[in-house]
Design a protein around this motif. Sequence first.
Motif, PDB file in Angstrom:
ATOM      1  N   ALA A 157       0.881  -1.205   0.144  1.00  0.00           N
ATOM      2  CA  ALA A 157       0.055  -0.014  -0.006  1.00  0.00           C
ATOM      3  C   ALA A 157       0.955   1.261   0.002  1.00  0.00           C
ATOM      4  CB  ALA A 157      -0.822   0.092   1.205  1.00  0.00           C
ATOM      5  N   ARG A 158       1.869   1.061   0.641  1.00  0.00           N
ATOM      6  CA  ARG A 158       2.839   2.552   0.708  1.00  0.00           C
ATOM      7  C   ARG A 158       3.598   2.503  -0.759  1.00  0.00           C
ATOM      8  NH1 ARG A 158       5.815   6.487   3.752  1.00  0.00           N
ATOM      9  NH2 ARG A 158       6.946   7.289   2.155  1.00  0.00           N
ATOM     10  N   HIS A 159       3.937   1.428  -1.254  1.00  0.00           N
ATOM     11  CA  HIS A 159       4.473   1.654  -2.571  1.00  0.00           C
ATOM     12  C   HIS A 159       3.375   2.173  -3.520  1.00  0.00           C
ATOM     13  CE1 HIS A 159       6.696   0.635  -6.404  1.00  0.00           C
ATOM     14  NE2 HIS A 159       5.983  -0.257  -6.851  1.00  0.00           N
ATOM     15  N   LEU A 160       2.038   1.941  -3.542  1.00  0.00           N
ATOM     16  CA  LEU A 160       1.220   2.553  -4.345  1.00  0.00           C
ATOM     17  C   LEU A 160       1.139   4.063  -3.960  1.00  0.00           C
ATOM     18  CD1 LEU A 160      -1.616  -0.208  -4.295  1.00  0.00           C
ATOM     19  CD2 LEU A 160      -0.162   0.354  -6.161  1.00  0.00           C
ATOM     20  N   THR A 161       1.138   4.254  -2.744  1.00  0.00           N
ATOM     21  CA  THR A 161       1.224   5.742  -2.408  1.00  0.00           C
ATOM     22  C   THR A 161       2.271   6.598  -2.778  1.00  0.00           C
ATOM     23  OG1 THR A 161      -0.002   4.997  -0.286  1.00  0.00           O
ATOM     24  CG2 THR A 161       0.409   7.230  -0.424  1.00  0.00           C
ATOM     25  N   ASP A 162       3.271   6.145  -2.758  1.00  0.00           N
ATOM     26  CA  ASP A 162       4.611   6.676  -3.405  1.00  0.00           C
ATOM     27  C   ASP A 162       4.465   6.969  -4.820  1.00  0.00           C
ATOM     28  OD1 ASP A 162       6.037   7.030  -1.118  1.00  0.00           O
ATOM     29  OD2 ASP A 162       7.295   5.175  -1.283  1.00  0.00           O
ATOM     30  N   ALA A 221      -4.490   1.921  -2.891  1.00  0.00           N
ATOM     31  CA  ALA A 221      -3.934   1.667  -1.658  1.00  0.00           C
ATOM     32  C   ALA A 221      -4.753   1.695  -0.472  1.00  0.00           C
ATOM     33  CB  ALA A 221      -2.775   2.741  -1.394  1.00  0.00           C
ATOM     34  N   GLU A 222      -5.872   2.512  -0.417  1.00  0.00           N
ATOM     35  CA  GLU A 222      -6.686   2.587   0.742  1.00  0.00           C
ATOM     36  C   GLU A 222      -7.640   1.501   0.533  1.00  0.00           C
ATOM     37  OE1 GLU A 222     -10.449   3.638   2.987  1.00  0.00           O
ATOM     38  OE2 GLU A 222     -10.292   3.228   0.627  1.00  0.00           O
ATOM     39  N   PRO A 273      -7.302  -0.673   4.220  1.00  0.00           N
ATOM     40  CA  PRO A 273      -7.823   0.508   4.744  1.00  0.00           C
ATOM     41  C   PRO A 273      -7.602   0.960   6.321  1.00  0.00           C
ATOM     42  CG  PRO A 273      -9.391  -1.532   4.771  1.00  0.00           C
ATOM     43  CD  PRO A 273      -8.438  -1.858   3.916  1.00  0.00           C
ATOM     44  N   ASP A 274      -7.435   0.214   7.092  1.00  0.00           N
ATOM     45  CA  ASP A 274      -7.045   0.279   8.585  1.00  0.00           C
ATOM     46  C   ASP A 274      -5.558   1.138   8.521  1.00  0.00           C
ATOM     47  OD1 ASP A 274      -9.179  -0.911   9.551  1.00  0.00           O
ATOM     48  OD2 ASP A 274      -8.436  -2.822   9.728  1.00  0.00           O
ATOM     49  N   TRP A 275      -4.674   0.589   7.626  1.00  0.00           N
ATOM     50  CA  TRP A 275      -3.346   1.205   7.367  1.00  0.00           C
ATOM     51  C   TRP A 275      -3.538   2.616   7.056  1.00  0.00           C
ATOM     52  CZ3 TRP A 275      -1.183   3.070   2.859  1.00  0.00           C
ATOM     53  CH2 TRP A 275      -0.105   3.318   2.838  1.00  0.00           C
ATOM     54  N   ALA A 276      -4.278   2.759   6.089  1.00  0.00           N
ATOM     55  CA  ALA A 276      -4.479   4.116   5.265  1.00  0.00           C
ATOM     56  C   ALA A 276      -4.843   5.124   6.230  1.00  0.00           C
ATOM     57  CB  ALA A 276      -5.178   4.070   4.019  1.00  0.00           C
ATOM     58  N   LYS A 277      -5.424   4.879   7.070  1.00  0.00           N
ATOM     59  CA  LYS A 277      -6.446   6.128   8.039  1.00  0.00           C
ATOM     60  C   LYS A 277      -5.455   6.531   8.975  1.00  0.00           C
ATOM     61  CE  LYS A 277      -8.377   2.873  11.150  1.00  0.00           C
ATOM     62  NZ  LYS A 277      -9.953   2.694  11.686  1.00  0.00           N
ATOM     63  N   LEU A 300       1.161  10.431   4.515  1.00  0.00           N
ATOM     64  CA  LEU A 300       1.072  10.711   3.184  1.00  0.00           C
ATOM     65  C   LEU A 300       0.126  10.367   2.317  1.00  0.00           C
ATOM     66  CD1 LEU A 300       3.124  11.246   0.751  1.00  0.00           C
ATOM     67  CD2 LEU A 300       3.779   8.470   0.717  1.00  0.00           C
ATOM     68  N   VAL A 301      -0.633   9.194   2.519  1.00  0.00           N
ATOM     69  CA  VAL A 301      -2.040   8.878   2.026  1.00  0.00           C
ATOM     70  C   VAL A 301      -3.090  10.115   2.025  1.00  0.00           C
ATOM     71  CG1 VAL A 301      -3.971   7.486   1.981  1.00  0.00           C
ATOM     72  CG2 VAL A 301      -1.956   6.721   2.518  1.00  0.00           C
ATOM     73  N   LYS A 302      -2.896  10.882   3.515  1.00  0.00           N
ATOM     74  CA  LYS A 302      -4.064  11.964   3.403  1.00  0.00           C
ATOM     75  C   LYS A 302      -3.356  13.244   2.872  1.00  0.00           C
ATOM     76  CE  LYS A 302      -5.401  10.424   8.053  1.00  0.00           C
ATOM     77  NZ  LYS A 302      -5.707  10.594   9.593  1.00  0.00           N
ATOM     78  N   SER A 303      -2.095  13.602   2.790  1.00  0.00           N
ATOM     79  CA  SER A 303      -1.637  14.528   1.891  1.00  0.00           C
ATOM     80  C   SER A 303      -1.799  14.473   0.575  1.00  0.00           C
ATOM     81  CB  SER A 303      -0.109  14.676   2.050  1.00  0.00           C
ATOM     82  OG  SER A 303       0.565  15.564   1.631  1.00  0.00           O
ATOM     83  N   VAL A 304      -1.807  13.258  -0.134  1.00  0.00           N
ATOM     84  CA  VAL A 304      -1.743  13.080  -1.453  1.00  0.00           C
ATOM     85  C   VAL A 304      -3.399  13.126  -1.811  1.00  0.00           C
ATOM     86  CG1 VAL A 304      -1.796  11.352  -3.492  1.00  0.00           C
ATOM     87  CG2 VAL A 304       0.132  11.544  -1.973  1.00  0.00           C
ATOM     88  N   THR A 305      -4.133  12.631  -1.022  1.00  0.00           N
ATOM     89  CA  THR A 305      -5.515  12.940  -1.104  1.00  0.00           C
ATOM     90  C   THR A 305      -6.077  14.396  -1.251  1.00  0.00           C
ATOM     91  OG1 THR A 305      -6.022  10.432  -0.351  1.00  0.00           O
ATOM     92  CG2 THR A 305      -7.939  11.939  -0.410  1.00  0.00           C
ATOM     93  N   ARG A 306      -5.579  14.781  -0.306  1.00  0.00           N
ATOM     94  CA  ARG A 306      -5.928  16.513   0.103  1.00  0.00           C
ATOM     95  C   ARG A 306      -5.610  17.260  -1.215  1.00  0.00           C
ATOM     96  NH1 ARG A 306      -3.820  17.003   4.491  1.00  0.00           N
ATOM     97  NH2 ARG A 306      -5.276  16.416   5.727  1.00  0.00           N
TER      98      ARG A 306
END
Length: 391
Positions: free
Chosen positions: A323-328, A349-350, A354-358, A362-368
Amino acid sequence: MRWFLVSDKALGERVRELRGWLFTQRQLAERAGVSVDLVRKLEQGTRNSASVASLHRLARALDVSLAELVGPGSLPEQGSGEGVTALRFAVSGIDDLLDPSEIEPVEPREVERTLTYLWGVYWAGRYDQLVSLIPSALASLRAETGNPAAVAHGYWVAGCVLTQLRQPDAAFIAIRHAVDAADQSGDPLLAATLRGSLSWQLMVAGRFVESEALAVRAAEVIEPRGEVSPPGLSVYGSLVLTAATAAARARKNGRARNLLAESSQVAHRIGEDRQDYQTAFGPSQVAMQSVDVGVQTEEFGDALTAARVMPNAGAALPLASRARHLTDRALAHARLGQHDKAANLVLAAEQMAPDWAKHQTLVKSVTRDLLGTRESRTPRLRSMAGRIGVR
């Protein structure tokens, strides 16, 4: 203080509720294979914890999952949280100075099973559950004074969870305890691996120069000479890779690339993806961290080029790492203006973890950032943003 919460209920309340009229306390104890004294004290509230093994037995006897029995620990919302406070207390505990009868010891044959379960939950990104499980498990492992390696693993997984929950001070304490215990274990590879984890803690804290130096020093101590076992190569390669990621964050681009090349050579020598000492290393991990280094050095095109050599779409990586790799990759696409591709990757990734993503900044920053672009501000992305707490 209650360590196990289901909604607003302590563990003992939940046991009593689930037992209901089906069993007496003694019948439940016999069915689960635990002492009736444990059941009684849990329900009375004089015991607030139990070993992971006992919790598994109680859950099976009550015909519920372990997650349903213990529930999610309270995570740090707006700076507080009973569950994470219990975990913070656990890594700086004084239970060895208090009444040892309150600690349920772990049977030697259960130690490995307990640690395997805790690490499995960690790599699945289910930190909520670990907040509830680790305090009692760590106390029980500490009671096993003849097994410093097990104590090291207990502190280690606690420190990793605390890092994910943005509790850096407690995480650092936990990993330092883990390093000390590993040094007593007589296992040089475990000791080196824990120094790699401490290097990661320093990296998270922004201490990039120290992080690189520690990883390099640990690698030098176990540097392969002559015939070396695959675990020895794996631990060494992982330390070199950690040093590369620290160097990238310190904007030492050339140094980062040299370290990446060295780790790639080690991965090629091993010839496969491995998981030794709860640490993944091999061609997939090198590909993943090559993307990370490209992102950190803002060479986004190079990052995406590196992603193309990932073997089998990263299937050998732990779930949280995939999931981190997808986010990068999502971040790289976003910085190159490829917002649709970025949105698809962060959504994947989410969905994957899903538990990891929340819990991931980085996930939140990219999404925002993506929500600020017209082409990627879709209902799916807005829905995901709500799930991870992005407004």
